[in-house]
Write a protein that holds these residues in place. Sequence first.
Motif, PDB file in Angstrom:
ATOM      1  N   LYS A   1     -12.208  -9.200 -13.296  1.00 54.68           N
ATOM      2  CA  LYS A   1     -11.502  -8.258 -12.504  1.00 54.68           C
ATOM      3  C   LYS A   1     -12.149  -6.926 -12.591  1.00 54.68           C
ATOM      4  O   LYS A   1     -12.574  -6.683 -13.790  1.00 54.68           O
ATOM      5  CB  LYS A   1     -10.043  -7.932 -13.320  1.00 54.68           C
ATOM      6  CG  LYS A   1      -9.139  -6.966 -12.693  1.00 54.68           C
ATOM      7  CD  LYS A   1      -7.793  -7.067 -13.100  1.00 54.68           C
ATOM      8  CE  LYS A   1      -6.984  -6.040 -12.452  1.00 54.68           C
ATOM      9  NZ  LYS A   1      -5.664  -5.799 -13.013  1.00 54.68           N
TER      10      LYS A   1
ATOM     11  N   ARG B   1     -10.436 -14.990 -12.187  1.00 55.66           N
ATOM     12  CA  ARG B   1      -9.827 -15.752 -11.023  1.00 55.66           C
ATOM     13  C   ARG B   1     -10.835 -16.900 -10.861  1.00 55.66           C
ATOM     14  O   ARG B   1     -12.104 -16.631 -10.712  1.00 55.66           O
ATOM     15  CB  ARG B   1      -9.682 -14.872 -10.104  1.00 55.66           C
ATOM     16  CG  ARG B   1      -9.472 -15.398  -8.616  1.00 55.66           C
ATOM     17  CD  ARG B   1      -9.281 -14.492  -7.583  1.00 55.66           C
ATOM     18  NE  ARG B   1      -8.059 -13.929  -7.783  1.00 55.66           N
ATOM     19  CZ  ARG B   1      -7.360 -12.837  -7.244  1.00 55.66           C
ATOM     20  NH1 ARG B   1      -8.350 -12.383  -6.082  1.00 55.66           N
ATOM     21  NH2 ARG B   1      -6.396 -12.327  -7.455  1.00 55.66           N
TER      22      ARG B   1
ATOM     23  N   TRP C   1     -12.977  -9.190  -8.553  1.00 56.44           N
ATOM     24  CA  TRP C   1     -11.796  -8.984  -7.806  1.00 56.44           C
ATOM     25  C   TRP C   1     -10.917  -7.681  -8.270  1.00 56.44           C
ATOM     26  O   TRP C   1     -11.434  -7.245  -9.519  1.00 56.44           O
ATOM     27  CB  TRP C   1     -10.945 -10.241  -7.698  1.00 56.44           C
ATOM     28  CG  TRP C   1     -10.324 -10.605  -9.044  1.00 56.44           C
ATOM     29  CD1 TRP C   1     -10.985 -11.178 -10.034  1.00 56.44           C
ATOM     30  CD2 TRP C   1      -9.079 -10.316  -9.565  1.00 56.44           C
ATOM     31  NE1 TRP C   1     -10.103 -11.354 -11.272  1.00 56.44           N
ATOM     32  CE2 TRP C   1      -8.948 -10.867 -10.960  1.00 56.44           C
ATOM     33  CE3 TRP C   1      -7.935  -9.758  -9.072  1.00 56.44           C
ATOM     34  CZ2 TRP C   1      -8.125 -10.720 -11.580  1.00 56.44           C
ATOM     35  CZ3 TRP C   1      -6.806  -9.749  -9.618  1.00 56.44           C
ATOM     36  CH2 TRP C   1      -6.771 -10.023 -11.094  1.00 56.44           C
ATOM     37  N   TRP C   2      -9.897  -7.229  -7.699  1.00 61.26           N
ATOM     38  CA  TRP C   2      -9.370  -6.048  -8.076  1.00 61.26           C
ATOM     39  C   TRP C   2      -7.903  -6.208  -7.815  1.00 61.26           C
ATOM     40  O   TRP C   2      -7.438  -6.743  -6.466  1.00 61.26           O
ATOM     41  CB  TRP C   2      -9.813  -4.751  -7.660  1.00 61.26           C
ATOM     42  CG  TRP C   2      -8.836  -3.497  -7.948  1.00 61.26           C
ATOM     43  CD1 TRP C   2      -9.124  -2.798  -9.086  1.00 61.26           C
ATOM     44  CD2 TRP C   2      -7.909  -2.935  -7.261  1.00 61.26           C
ATOM     45  NE1 TRP C   2      -8.150  -1.806  -8.845  1.00 61.26           N
ATOM     46  CE2 TRP C   2      -7.451  -1.816  -7.696  1.00 61.26           C
ATOM     47  CE3 TRP C   2      -7.602  -3.219  -5.757  1.00 61.26           C
ATOM     48  CZ2 TRP C   2      -6.389  -1.151  -7.265  1.00 61.26           C
ATOM     49  CZ3 TRP C   2      -6.519  -2.466  -5.363  1.00 61.26           C
ATOM     50  CH2 TRP C   2      -6.049  -1.471  -5.949  1.00 61.26           C
ATOM     51  N   ARG C   3      -6.830  -5.854  -8.690  1.00 58.72           N
ATOM     52  CA  ARG C   3      -5.489  -5.821  -8.188  1.00 58.72           C
ATOM     53  C   ARG C   3      -4.563  -4.781  -9.055  1.00 58.72           C
ATOM     54  O   ARG C   3      -5.109  -4.925 -10.366  1.00 58.72           O
ATOM     55  CB  ARG C   3      -4.806  -6.912  -8.263  1.00 58.72           C
ATOM     56  CG  ARG C   3      -3.303  -7.021  -7.988  1.00 58.72           C
ATOM     57  CD  ARG C   3      -2.512  -8.175  -7.970  1.00 58.72           C
ATOM     58  NE  ARG C   3      -2.407  -8.976  -9.296  1.00 58.72           N
ATOM     59  CZ  ARG C   3      -2.202 -10.080  -9.429  1.00 58.72           C
ATOM     60  NH1 ARG C   3      -2.143 -10.953  -8.530  1.00 58.72           N
ATOM     61  NH2 ARG C   3      -2.308 -10.702 -10.771  1.00 58.72           N
ATOM     62  N   GLU C   4      -3.799  -3.992  -8.423  1.00 61.51           N
ATOM     63  CA  GLU C   4      -3.180  -3.056  -9.127  1.00 61.51           C
ATOM     64  C   GLU C   4      -1.739  -2.856  -8.508  1.00 61.51           C
ATOM     65  O   GLU C   4      -1.729  -2.641  -7.478  1.00 61.51           O
ATOM     66  CB  GLU C   4      -3.597  -1.461  -9.198  1.00 61.51           C
ATOM     67  CG  GLU C   4      -2.825  -0.713 -10.134  1.00 61.51           C
ATOM     68  CD  GLU C   4      -4.086   0.384 -10.562  1.00 61.51           C
ATOM     69  OE1 GLU C   4      -3.463   1.856 -10.435  1.00 61.51           O
ATOM     70  OE2 GLU C   4      -5.237   0.268 -10.871  1.00 61.51           O
TER      71      GLU C   4
ATOM     72  N   ASN D   1       0.888  -4.039  -6.320  1.00 59.18           N
ATOM     73  CA  ASN D   1       1.143  -5.077  -5.269  1.00 59.18           C
ATOM     74  C   ASN D   1      -0.307  -4.986  -4.304  1.00 59.18           C
ATOM     75  O   ASN D   1      -0.323  -5.873  -3.496  1.00 59.18           O
ATOM     76  CB  ASN D   1       2.213  -4.915  -4.307  1.00 59.18           C
ATOM     77  CG  ASN D   1       3.495  -5.270  -4.933  1.00 59.18           C
ATOM     78  OD1 ASN D   1       3.696  -6.099  -5.593  1.00 59.18           O
ATOM     79  ND2 ASN D   1       4.707  -4.342  -4.568  1.00 59.18           N
ATOM     80  N   ASP D   2      -1.068  -4.001  -4.800  1.00 60.83           N
ATOM     81  CA  ASP D   2      -2.382  -3.709  -4.039  1.00 60.83           C
ATOM     82  C   ASP D   2      -3.476  -4.760  -4.523  1.00 60.83           C
ATOM     83  O   ASP D   2      -3.570  -4.702  -5.692  1.00 60.83           O
ATOM     84  CB  ASP D   2      -2.953  -2.401  -4.031  1.00 60.83           C
ATOM     85  CG  ASP D   2      -1.672  -1.678  -3.452  1.00 60.83           C
ATOM     86  OD1 ASP D   2      -1.050  -2.059  -2.512  1.00 60.83           O
ATOM     87  OD2 ASP D   2      -1.723  -0.315  -3.946  1.00 60.83           O
ATOM     88  N   GLU D   3      -4.232  -5.433  -3.506  1.00 65.50           N
ATOM     89  CA  GLU D   3      -5.165  -6.451  -3.954  1.00 65.50           C
ATOM     90  C   GLU D   3      -6.308  -6.557  -3.169  1.00 65.50           C
ATOM     91  O   GLU D   3      -6.161  -6.348  -1.939  1.00 65.50           O
ATOM     92  CB  GLU D   3      -4.659  -7.807  -4.068  1.00 65.50           C
ATOM     93  CG  GLU D   3      -5.524  -8.893  -4.725  1.00 65.50           C
ATOM     94  CD  GLU D   3      -4.677 -10.302  -4.834  1.00 65.50           C
ATOM     95  OE1 GLU D   3      -5.678 -11.112  -4.918  1.00 65.50           O
ATOM     96  OE2 GLU D   3      -3.651 -10.183  -5.182  1.00 65.50           O
TER      97      GLU D   3
ATOM     98  N   ASP E   1      -9.770  -8.939  -2.590  1.00 63.21           N
ATOM     99  CA  ASP E   1     -10.285 -10.188  -3.080  1.00 63.21           C
ATOM    100  C   ASP E   1     -11.573 -10.236  -3.692  1.00 63.21           C
ATOM    101  O   ASP E   1     -11.833 -10.897  -4.642  1.00 63.21           O
ATOM    102  CB  ASP E   1     -10.181 -11.386  -1.881  1.00 63.21           C
ATOM    103  CG  ASP E   1      -9.056 -11.640  -1.342  1.00 63.21           C
ATOM    104  OD1 ASP E   1      -7.946 -11.938  -2.258  1.00 63.21           O
ATOM    105  OD2 ASP E   1      -8.468 -11.812  -0.174  1.00 63.21           O
TER     106      ASP E   1
END
Length: 85
Positions: A7, A21, A73-76, A78-80, A82
Amino acid sequence: MLCGLKKYHPKAIERRKSSPRLMVYDTALMTVVSGRSRELLLGDSELRGHLVKSAVGARLLALGLDLGFDVQWWREGNDEVDFVL
């Protein structure tokens, strides 16, 4: 055959806290274990989306080895995103 994408996060501790992931280097690995025919796989829009995302990721992983960049990859919330290069 498989790799774990880290991540993306500016802080190293946050990168280590997150589970990687899993990505396949070849989408044939995904399709053969599903046991579905090609027509059923491509007819399912959600699964087709996963296959396309995996194909793009496999290509980026191969290019990253050749050109010397990492794929993350990145997510914070609900924002993601790929793939972060």
